[in-house]
Design a protein around this motif. Structure first.
Motif, PDB file in Angstrom:
ATOM      1  N   ALA A 578      30.002  44.155  35.733  1.00  0.00           N
ATOM      2  CA  ALA A 578      30.056  44.741  37.070  1.00  0.00           C
ATOM      3  C   ALA A 578      28.875  44.324  37.932  1.00  0.00           C
ATOM      4  O   ALA A 578      28.971  44.311  39.163  1.00  0.00           O
ATOM      5  N   GLU A 579      27.756  43.997  37.299  1.00  0.00           N
ATOM      6  CA  GLU A 579      26.555  43.614  38.030  1.00  0.00           C
ATOM      7  C   GLU A 579      26.532  42.135  38.379  1.00  0.00           C
ATOM      8  O   GLU A 579      25.670  41.689  39.150  1.00  0.00           O
ATOM      9  N   ASP A 580      27.470  41.354  37.847  1.00  0.00           N
ATOM     10  CA  ASP A 580      27.416  39.907  38.024  1.00  0.00           C
ATOM     11  C   ASP A 580      28.809  39.330  38.224  1.00  0.00           C
ATOM     12  O   ASP A 580      29.612  39.262  37.296  1.00  0.00           O
ATOM     13  N   PHE A 581      29.098  38.911  39.458  1.00  0.00           N
ATOM     14  CA  PHE A 581      30.348  38.234  39.785  1.00  0.00           C
ATOM     15  C   PHE A 581      30.115  36.727  39.935  1.00  0.00           C
ATOM     16  O   PHE A 581      30.992  36.006  40.400  1.00  0.00           O
ATOM     17  N   GLY A 582      28.934  36.260  39.553  1.00  0.00           N
ATOM     18  CA  GLY A 582      28.615  34.847  39.672  1.00  0.00           C
ATOM     19  C   GLY A 582      29.293  34.023  38.609  1.00  0.00           C
ATOM     20  O   GLY A 582      30.149  34.507  37.848  1.00  0.00           O
ATOM     21  N   VAL A 583      28.891  32.764  38.518  1.00  0.00           N
ATOM     22  CA  VAL A 583      29.596  31.850  37.614  1.00  0.00           C
ATOM     23  C   VAL A 583      29.364  32.187  36.151  1.00  0.00           C
ATOM     24  O   VAL A 583      30.094  31.712  35.280  1.00  0.00           O
ATOM     25  N   GLN A 584      28.360  33.010  35.845  1.00  0.00           N
ATOM     26  CA  GLN A 584      28.133  33.440  34.469  1.00  0.00           C
ATOM     27  C   GLN A 584      28.983  34.658  34.097  1.00  0.00           C
ATOM     28  O   GLN A 584      28.976  35.091  32.950  1.00  0.00           O
ATOM     29  N   SER A 585      29.689  35.222  35.073  1.00  0.00           N
ATOM     30  CA  SER A 585      30.539  36.378  34.780  1.00  0.00           C
ATOM     31  C   SER A 585      31.775  35.920  34.023  1.00  0.00           C
ATOM     32  O   SER A 585      32.100  34.730  33.988  1.00  0.00           O
ATOM     33  N   GLU A 586      32.467  36.891  33.438  1.00  0.00           N
ATOM     34  CA  GLU A 586      33.681  36.525  32.720  1.00  0.00           C
ATOM     35  C   GLU A 586      34.842  36.381  33.697  1.00  0.00           C
ATOM     36  O   GLU A 586      34.858  36.973  34.766  1.00  0.00           O
ATOM     37  N   MET A 587      35.787  35.589  33.314  1.00  0.00           N
ATOM     38  CA  MET A 587      37.018  35.432  34.091  1.00  0.00           C
ATOM     39  C   MET A 587      37.881  36.665  33.849  1.00  0.00           C
ATOM     40  O   MET A 587      38.256  36.955  32.713  1.00  0.00           O
ATOM     41  N   PRO A 588      38.184  37.440  34.884  1.00  0.00           N
ATOM     42  CA  PRO A 588      38.955  38.667  34.645  1.00  0.00           C
ATOM     43  C   PRO A 588      40.392  38.369  34.242  1.00  0.00           C
ATOM     44  O   PRO A 588      41.050  37.504  34.824  1.00  0.00           O
ATOM     45  N   VAL A 589      40.854  39.079  33.232  1.00  0.00           N
ATOM     46  CA  VAL A 589      42.247  38.941  32.801  1.00  0.00           C
ATOM     47  C   VAL A 589      43.176  39.356  33.930  1.00  0.00           C
ATOM     48  O   VAL A 589      44.227  38.746  34.150  1.00  0.00           O
ATOM     49  N   GLN A 590      42.778  40.398  34.653  1.00  0.00           N
ATOM     50  CA  GLN A 590      43.620  40.959  35.712  1.00  0.00           C
ATOM     51  C   GLN A 590      43.099  40.545  37.098  1.00  0.00           C
ATOM     52  O   GLN A 590      42.940  41.366  37.993  1.00  0.00           O
ATOM     53  N   GLN A 591      42.870  39.246  37.308  1.00  0.00           N
ATOM     54  CA  GLN A 591      42.308  38.806  38.584  1.00  0.00           C
ATOM     55  C   GLN A 591      43.249  39.089  39.758  1.00  0.00           C
ATOM     56  O   GLN A 591      42.808  39.505  40.832  1.00  0.00           O
ATOM     57  N   GLU A 592      44.550  38.879  39.559  1.00  0.00           N
ATOM     58  CA  GLU A 592      45.489  39.140  40.654  1.00  0.00           C
ATOM     59  C   GLU A 592      45.454  40.608  41.059  1.00  0.00           C
ATOM     60  O   GLU A 592      45.521  40.934  42.253  1.00  0.00           O
ATOM     61  N   LEU A 593      45.334  41.501  40.074  1.00  0.00           N
ATOM     62  CA  LEU A 593      45.235  42.929  40.373  1.00  0.00           C
ATOM     63  C   LEU A 593      43.933  43.224  41.110  1.00  0.00           C
ATOM     64  O   LEU A 593      43.925  43.971  42.097  1.00  0.00           O
ATOM     65  N   LEU A 594      42.827  42.649  40.655  1.00  0.00           N
ATOM     66  CA  LEU A 594      41.542  42.871  41.318  1.00  0.00           C
ATOM     67  C   LEU A 594      41.614  42.444  42.774  1.00  0.00           C
ATOM     68  O   LEU A 594      41.160  43.180  43.676  1.00  0.00           O
ATOM     69  N   ASP A 595      42.177  41.271  43.027  1.00  0.00           N
ATOM     70  CA  ASP A 595      42.250  40.776  44.403  1.00  0.00           C
ATOM     71  C   ASP A 595      43.190  41.627  45.246  1.00  0.00           C
ATOM     72  O   ASP A 595      42.921  41.892  46.424  1.00  0.00           O
ATOM     73  N   TRP A 596      44.301  42.073  44.649  1.00  0.00           N
ATOM     74  CA  TRP A 596      45.222  42.945  45.379  1.00  0.00           C
ATOM     75  C   TRP A 596      44.524  44.247  45.764  1.00  0.00           C
ATOM     76  O   TRP A 596      44.650  44.719  46.902  1.00  0.00           O
ATOM     77  N   LEU A 597      43.777  44.814  44.823  1.00  0.00           N
ATOM     78  CA  LEU A 597      43.048  46.059  45.109  1.00  0.00           C
ATOM     79  C   LEU A 597      41.986  45.848  46.182  1.00  0.00           C
ATOM     80  O   LEU A 597      41.771  46.724  47.032  1.00  0.00           O
ATOM     81  N   ALA A 598      41.301  44.699  46.153  1.00  0.00           N
ATOM     82  CA  ALA A 598      40.262  44.426  47.150  1.00  0.00           C
ATOM     83  C   ALA A 598      40.856  44.380  48.550  1.00  0.00           C
ATOM     84  O   ALA A 598      40.307  44.964  49.496  1.00  0.00           O
ATOM     85  N   VAL A 599      41.981  43.695  48.691  1.00  0.00           N
ATOM     86  CA  VAL A 599      42.642  43.632  50.006  1.00  0.00           C
ATOM     87  C   VAL A 599      43.152  45.007  50.401  1.00  0.00           C
ATOM     88  O   VAL A 599      43.037  45.429  51.564  1.00  0.00           O
ATOM     89  N   GLU A 600      43.723  45.716  49.446  1.00  0.00           N
ATOM     90  CA  GLU A 600      44.248  47.058  49.719  1.00  0.00           C
ATOM     91  C   GLU A 600      43.124  47.987  50.171  1.00  0.00           C
ATOM     92  O   GLU A 600      43.292  48.795  51.111  1.00  0.00           O
ATOM     93  N   PHE A 601      41.989  47.900  49.535  1.00  0.00           N
ATOM     94  CA  PHE A 601      40.824  48.726  49.889  1.00  0.00           C
ATOM     95  C   PHE A 601      40.438  48.496  51.351  1.00  0.00           C
ATOM     96  O   PHE A 601      40.245  49.442  52.119  1.00  0.00           O
ATOM     97  N   ARG A 602      40.362  47.232  51.734  1.00  0.00           N
ATOM     98  CA  ARG A 602      39.992  46.902  53.111  1.00  0.00           C
ATOM     99  C   ARG A 602      41.047  47.400  54.094  1.00  0.00           C
ATOM    100  O   ARG A 602      40.731  47.977  55.134  1.00  0.00           O
ATOM    101  N   GLU A 603      42.315  47.198  53.753  1.00  0.00           N
ATOM    102  CA  GLU A 603      43.384  47.567  54.683  1.00  0.00           C
ATOM    103  C   GLU A 603      43.631  49.064  54.740  1.00  0.00           C
ATOM    104  O   GLU A 603      44.265  49.543  55.679  1.00  0.00           O
ATOM    105  N   ARG A 604      43.131  49.795  53.773  1.00  0.00           N
ATOM    106  CA  ARG A 604      43.214  51.258  53.823  1.00  0.00           C
ATOM    107  C   ARG A 604      41.988  51.854  54.507  1.00  0.00           C
ATOM    108  O   ARG A 604      41.695  53.036  54.339  1.00  0.00           O
TER     109      ARG A 604
END
Length: 853
Positions: A578-604
């Motif tokens: 959670a503290e590191d989204f840089g290139v040393q971070s892990e590739m999220p299994v649920q990246q599509e969900l994360l991105d959907w939630l990020a857009v949803e958060f902004r649009e809400r």
């Protein structure tokens, strides 16, 4: 679990839910290649020019496909046999092998195969996934559409099905209400609330429960906990003197803001730059205390400018971690080795925090409070009313002390009665010159004589003849005493919150290796160059920076925050680091969900409550946390989310659960810190000088039973019963849960738990009924659900065993039933009360009681 086993587990999950790896048709750079290069190569062949070997960069394609210093072409796209990269990683010569053996970064056989296949496929590079603005992915098709309750479930179910698994069934209602109540309020549900929910047959029963809990004032207290960790909030400055502060006013602001569902963009902007908003309110200024929550050195030998830079570095690091999810501290001394962050980026951002009139030190003054300017006075309503009343009394006393109209009136009347024979209070005659004038008839006196007489008598009247002199002096003393009291109240009682204020313009320079004594080139405000630029008309200060974080094209802010929201409900973020989204971070299994939630958060509208509601309303959240053999074997870490998360509740919450179950909890919201039970002389090690008293000022009455949120947090010595908590010295956005005997020793022996068990037992006995009824009462107060036949049998055996122990030792029974400050019921039989107290303590220590199921 070992790190090797974790790696294998994660690799398997990525393989089954994404495009296959080395033996597949296509290798993906972000998923398959970048993690290898970042871990094994970027240390020497990344963007840090100071550590770069052979002037070769593997993080940039243009460099990687060009000639190296040796003349070799590192990567020839489509031709692995002609690529120096492939030749070197497969070399058997120690002088040719890359990475070199001394680097201790040996590639595995699989990793070598992936890199070779990637080169053969054209060596395509992609931008790091987190550095590209999120887009709302299309909802994936799923087989079990009937399981889906909202869009979250489609993303999750698609991964579960791709992994050949099935989602878990929904948890039973007692488990659901306890899970939900703990997650949203940090407190357990009452048995009555559990029964009402279990009996509610309406289709919207769960939805109404969610809405009730979101509207609870306890919601803000629960959600404030991770934010206080992230903000390194404490009630003292740290270091040897560890002066106390009034930063709790900011803590209360956070609770109010969360309860009011303040949009996250406003929540952030006010904390980063509330003082720079047009006509800021006192609350908006107090919000900026976020960036004054750092350590503050008050030791005599501290160098002011050095300590000022320590605070500046802390602000940059804390801000970058909280909103960008980047390890920006690495760029303080040199360009970041992995992420595209330069030293110039670091100091360009630091510039906006470098305009505050602070000297870096806490003032060395008598008393416990050590407040460094700039600060704002923030009296409570009660204090403001008290001070206003005292100031009104001061004004009246000063008016009485300076009552010139009464003095003049009394003087004129007295002067008319004065004769040559008038004696002074000391029996002496009036001065001779005045007696001579008085012997003249009034109409025979010249103007000069009249003036001489009036002035002379006036000098005598007030100090010697005026009857109002004593009252005037008393009024003056009253005014002085009141002013002194007001000054004392403002100094010791009225909160003075350390805040941000751009009241000292300063130049900012890149520092050589982070050394404040070695400035290099001058810089102005700038955001990291690899991220979208701020608006052209944005102010070049903290406000401009804060507004930039919420530009629609910003790739990080929304992702970072929704990940931390997810972490609250599932024990881990969709991105585990959670503290590191840089290139040393892990590739999220649920990246599509994360991105959907990020857009949803902004649009809400950046509504945190709406995102919480969306998550807890999902079928994903409502699953049972029971682990089957298949799930444990195939998805040990629950990356696919085929079951609900199960984890031990934070220690601050466990303490609140014990207090709530016993009925001792004081539910007042907000206020100054309190001092509940702590070991004797807990702060004694700080008392190495006589400059201040470090005696622990234990609270009494209801203050002993306030929520853990309000416990005084000394930065040098945190509360002893808050295990696995942040030390509040640096920003923490991901806490690690550990299991040691010290935890059990706390929950079995700490006075808070022992007293809670004793009070809970008394309540159980006072409700009446037989032993089973009393055990059921206590069990349900802690766990919510009704005990099974097997549960009751075990509790009954425990009670009988404890009863025998205390019947044989009545003195020990008396000691047990008098633990803590809460009044004991003298009518209860001590041995029975002690026996049930021991069982209640055992219930509070059940795995189910300590765990968020």
């Amino acid at each position: 679990m070992s790190s090797l086993r974790q790696t294998i587990c994660t690799a398997w999950i990525l393989a089954v839910v994404s495009a296959p790896r080395a033996g597949a048709a296509t290798v993906d750079f972000n998923r398959d290649v970048r993690p290898i290069l970042s871990e094994k190569c970027f240390q020497c062949h990344g963007q840090d020019a100071n550590k770069r070997k052979g002037e070769l960069r593997l993080d940039v394609r243009e460099s990687a496909v060009g000639k190296a210093e040796s003349g070799d072409i590192t990567i020839v796209p489509g031709k692995p046999e002609a690529s120096a990269l492939v030749t070197r990683i497969f070399s058997t010569g120690k002088d040719e092998l890359m990475p070199p053996p001394k680097a201790n970064r040996t590639l595995t056989v699989e990793q070598k195969a992936v890199l070779k296949k990637w080169v053969a496929e054209g060596a395509e590079y992609k931008a790091h996934w987190a550095f590209v603005a999120p887009v709302r992915a299309a909802l994936p098709a799923v087989k079990r559409a009937d399981w889906v309750r909202n869009p979250i479930d489609r993303f999750v179910l698609a991964k579960i099905e791709a992994g050949g698994l099935q989602p878990s069934p929904e948890a039973d209602r007692p488990t659901l209400i306890r899970r939900l109540t703990l997650d949203l309020t940090g407190l357990p549900p009452t048995p009555e609330e559990v029964d009402a929910f279990v009996a509610d047959a309406k289709p919207d029963a769960y939805e109404r429960l969610v809405d009730r809990l979101l509207a609870s004032p306890n919601y803000g207290e629960r959600m404030a906990l991770p934010w206080l960790d992230a903000a390194r909030y404490a009630d003292s400055n740290g270091f040897q003197q560890d002066g106390d502060t009034f930063q709790w006013m900011w803590r209360d602001w956070v609770v109010r803001a969360l309860n009011a569902d303040m949009p996250f963009d406003r929540f952030s902007i006010e904390q980063l730059a509330g003082d720079l908003l047009p006509k800021p309110t006192n609350d908006q200024i107090i919000a900026t205390a976020f960036n004054r929550n750092h350590l503050l050195n008050g030791e005599g030998g501290a160098i002011p400018e050095e300590q000022r830079f320590v605070a500046l570095f802390d602000r940059v690091d804390t801000t970058a971690t909280n909103w960008l999810g980047l390890t920006m501290a690495c760029a303080q001394c040199h360009d970041h080795k992995y992420d595209p962050l330069t030293q110039r980026d670091y100091y360009g951002l630091m510039h906006v925090f470098n305009q505050v009139s602070e000297n870096g030190l806490a003032p060395i003054i008598p008393g416990a409070k050590r407040i460094a300017p700039p600060f704002v006075e923030a009296p409570t309503e009660e204090q403001a009313k008290r001070i206003a009343e005292m100031e009104a009394k001061v004004a009246k006393a000063e008016a009485d002390a300076q009552n010139k109209e009464t003095l003049e009136k009394d003087f004129v009347a007295w002067m008319a009665t004065v004769t040559p024979e008038t004696k002074r209070p000391n029996k002496q005659p009036l001065p001779g010159n005045l007696v001579e004038v008085l012997r003249l008839a009034p109409d025979a006196r010249t103007a000069a004589q009249k003036l001489e007489l009036e002035n002379g008598l006036r000098l005598l009247f007030e100090p010697e003849f005026w009857p109002g002199k004593a009252a005037r002096e008393a009024a003056g003393k009253t005014a002085a005493a009141l002013k002194k009291d007001i000054a004392r109240i403002k100094k010791d009682e009225v909160p003075r919150v350390m805040v941000m204020r751009d009241d000292k313009a300063r130049d900012t320079f890149v520092l050589d290796r982070g050394n404040y004594e070695k400035p290099k080139e001058k810089v102005g405000f700038a955001t990291p160059a690899f991220l979208p630029a701020p608006a052209a008309d944005a102010p070049k200060n903290r406000l401009g920076f804060a507004q930039w974080l919420f530009r629609p094209e910003h790739p990080l802010t929304a992702r970072v925050q929704v990940n931390r929201i997810w972490q609250i409900f599932f024990g881990a973020g969709l991105v585990r680091t959670a503290e590191d989204f840089g290139v040393q971070s892990e590739m999220p299994v649920q990246q599509e969900l994360l991105d959907w939630l990020a857009v949803e958060f902004r649009e809400r509208g950046w509504s945190m409550k709406q995102m919480d509601r969306l998550i807890v309303m999902s079928a994903t959240y409502r699953q049972s946390s029971r682990v089957t053999r298949e799930l444990l074997a195939r998805d040990t870490e629950n990356r696919l989310l085929a079951r609900a998360a199960r984890f031990r509740a934070p220690s601050m919450m466990l303490r609140d659960v014990a207090l709530a179950a016993s009925g001792l909890l004081d539910r007042r919201v907000g206020g100054k810190p309190v001092y509940p039970y702590q070991p004797d002389a807990i702060w004694e090690t700080l008392a190495i000088t006589k400059e201040r008293d470090f005696t622990y000022p234990a609270s009494s009455g209801a203050d002993l039973y306030r929520r853990s949120l309000y416990t005084f947090w000394r930065r040098t010595i945190g509360p002893a019963n808050m295990f696995d908590a942040s030390n509040r010295q640096t920003c923490k956005v991901r806490l690690a849960a550990t299991s040691t005997p010290l935890h059990a020793l706390t929950t079995l022996n700490d006075p808070t738990w022992a007293e809670a068990a004793r009070v809970l037992a008394a309540r159980a006995i006072e409700t009446g009924g037989d032993a089973d009824a009393q055990l059921t009462f206590a069990f349900r107060r802690v766990l919510g659900r009704k005990p099974t036949v097997r549960d009751l049998a075990a509790l009954r055996r425990a009670l009988e065993k404890q009863r025998a122990i205390y019947q044989a030792d009545p003195k020990a029974a008396t000691e047990v039933v008098t633990i803590g400050a809460a009044p004991a019921n003298p009518t209860l039989k001590a041995t029975e009360h002690a026996a049930l107290s021991a069982v209640c303590l055992a219930i509070l220590n059940l795995d189910e009681a300590l765990t968020r199921e």
